[in-house]
Motif scaffolding. Structure first.
Motif, PDB file in Angstrom:
ATOM      1  N   SER A 122       0.836  -1.195   0.000  1.00  0.00           N
ATOM      2  CA  SER A 122       0.000   0.000   0.000  1.00  0.00           C
ATOM      3  C   SER A 122       0.875   1.252   0.000  1.00  0.00           C
ATOM      4  CB  SER A 122      -0.934   0.008   1.209  1.00  0.00           C
ATOM      5  OG  SER A 122      -0.197   0.062   2.404  1.00  0.00           O
ATOM      6  N   GLN A 157      -4.328   9.035   4.394  1.00  0.00           N
ATOM      7  CA  GLN A 157      -5.041   8.265   3.373  1.00  0.00           C
ATOM      8  C   GLN A 157      -4.194   7.073   2.999  1.00  0.00           C
ATOM      9  OE1 GLN A 157      -6.135  11.720   0.597  1.00  0.00           O
ATOM     10  NE2 GLN A 157      -7.634  10.153   0.130  1.00  0.00           N
ATOM     11  N   ARG A 158      -4.869   6.033   2.445  1.00  0.00           N
ATOM     12  CA  ARG A 158      -4.143   4.807   2.082  1.00  0.00           C
ATOM     13  C   ARG A 158      -4.742   4.234   0.813  1.00  0.00           C
ATOM     14  NH1 ARG A 158      -4.976  -0.675   4.290  1.00  0.00           N
ATOM     15  NH2 ARG A 158      -3.044  -1.799   3.977  1.00  0.00           N
ATOM     16  N   TRP A 159      -3.859   3.773  -0.080  1.00  0.00           N
ATOM     17  CA  TRP A 159      -4.272   3.143  -1.329  1.00  0.00           C
ATOM     18  C   TRP A 159      -3.611   1.775  -1.431  1.00  0.00           C
ATOM     19  CZ3 TRP A 159      -2.598   8.116  -0.796  1.00  0.00           C
ATOM     20  CH2 TRP A 159      -3.541   9.115  -1.055  1.00  0.00           C
ATOM     21  N   GLU A 160      -4.415   0.749  -1.656  1.00  0.00           N
ATOM     22  CA  GLU A 160      -3.879  -0.600  -1.864  1.00  0.00           C
ATOM     23  C   GLU A 160      -3.259  -0.659  -3.257  1.00  0.00           C
ATOM     24  OE1 GLU A 160      -3.737  -3.223   0.187  1.00  0.00           O
ATOM     25  OE2 GLU A 160      -4.714  -2.120   1.806  1.00  0.00           O
ATOM     26  N   LEU A 209       0.144   2.707 -10.517  1.00  0.00           N
ATOM     27  CA  LEU A 209      -0.551   3.738  -9.752  1.00  0.00           C
ATOM     28  C   LEU A 209       0.194   5.050  -9.941  1.00  0.00           C
ATOM     29  CD1 LEU A 209      -2.882   4.029  -7.547  1.00  0.00           C
ATOM     30  CD2 LEU A 209      -0.994   4.089  -5.916  1.00  0.00           C
ATOM     31  N   ASP A 212      -3.956   8.695 -10.780  1.00  0.00           N
ATOM     32  CA  ASP A 212      -4.819   7.784 -10.024  1.00  0.00           C
ATOM     33  C   ASP A 212      -4.994   8.272  -8.591  1.00  0.00           C
ATOM     34  OD1 ASP A 212      -5.014   5.828 -12.184  1.00  0.00           O
ATOM     35  OD2 ASP A 212      -2.898   5.425 -11.744  1.00  0.00           O
ATOM     36  N   VAL A 213      -3.912   8.819  -8.029  1.00  0.00           N
ATOM     37  CA  VAL A 213      -3.923   9.405  -6.696  1.00  0.00           C
ATOM     38  C   VAL A 213      -3.712  10.899  -6.894  1.00  0.00           C
ATOM     39  CG1 VAL A 213      -2.688   9.561  -4.500  1.00  0.00           C
ATOM     40  CG2 VAL A 213      -3.058   7.325  -5.574  1.00  0.00           C
TER      41      VAL A 213
END
Length: 99
Positions: free
Chosen positions: A3, A15-18, A24, A33-34
Motif C-alpha cells: 500500500s 489516506q491509504r491506497w492498496e 498507480l 490515479d492518486v
C-alpha cells in the motif's frame, strides 16, 4: 499486499491506497490515479509499477523531483517503510511479507 500511505504533518497516515497488479500514478492532475492538492507536484509526478512481486517507483520527469528515503530517485525498487517525498507531500510505502 502493498500500500501507499499519504502522511499528514504529524507523520500519521491520512489516506491509504492498496497497490494491486496495476500501475498507480500520483500527482495533482486529473489524469493521476492518486490526486493530491499540492501545487509543487507535477500533474503526473511519479508512478508505482508492479513487477514480478515487487514494486518500482519511477519519477515521471517531475519538475521538483521525487525522493525515496532522502535520495533523488528516477527509478528505484521500493522496500517496506520507504519514505517518498514529492513536492511538499510525504508518502510511506508499506509491504506485507508474503504468507
Amino acid at each position: 499486499m502493498a500500500s501507499l500511505c499519504l502522511l499528514d504533518e504529524n507523520g500519521a497516515a491520512a489516506q491509504r491506497w492498496e497497490l494491486t497488479g496495476n500501475a498507480l500514478a500520483v500527482g495533482r492532475g486529473a489524469s493521476a490515479d492518486v490526486i493530491v492538492a499540492d501545487a509543487t507536484l507535477s500533474r503526473r509526478h511519479f508512478v508505482i509499477l508492479p513487477e514480478n512481486g515487487h514494486y518500482w517507483l519511477k519519477d515521471l520527469n517531475s519538475q521538483n523531483g521525487t525522493y525515496v528515503d532522502g535520495r533523488r530517485a528516477e527509478a528505484v525498487l521500493l522496500r517496506h517503510h520507504n519514505c517518498i517525498a514529492a513536492g511538499r507531500t510525504l508518502f510511506m510505502f508499506n509491504e506485507k511479507a508474503p504468507g
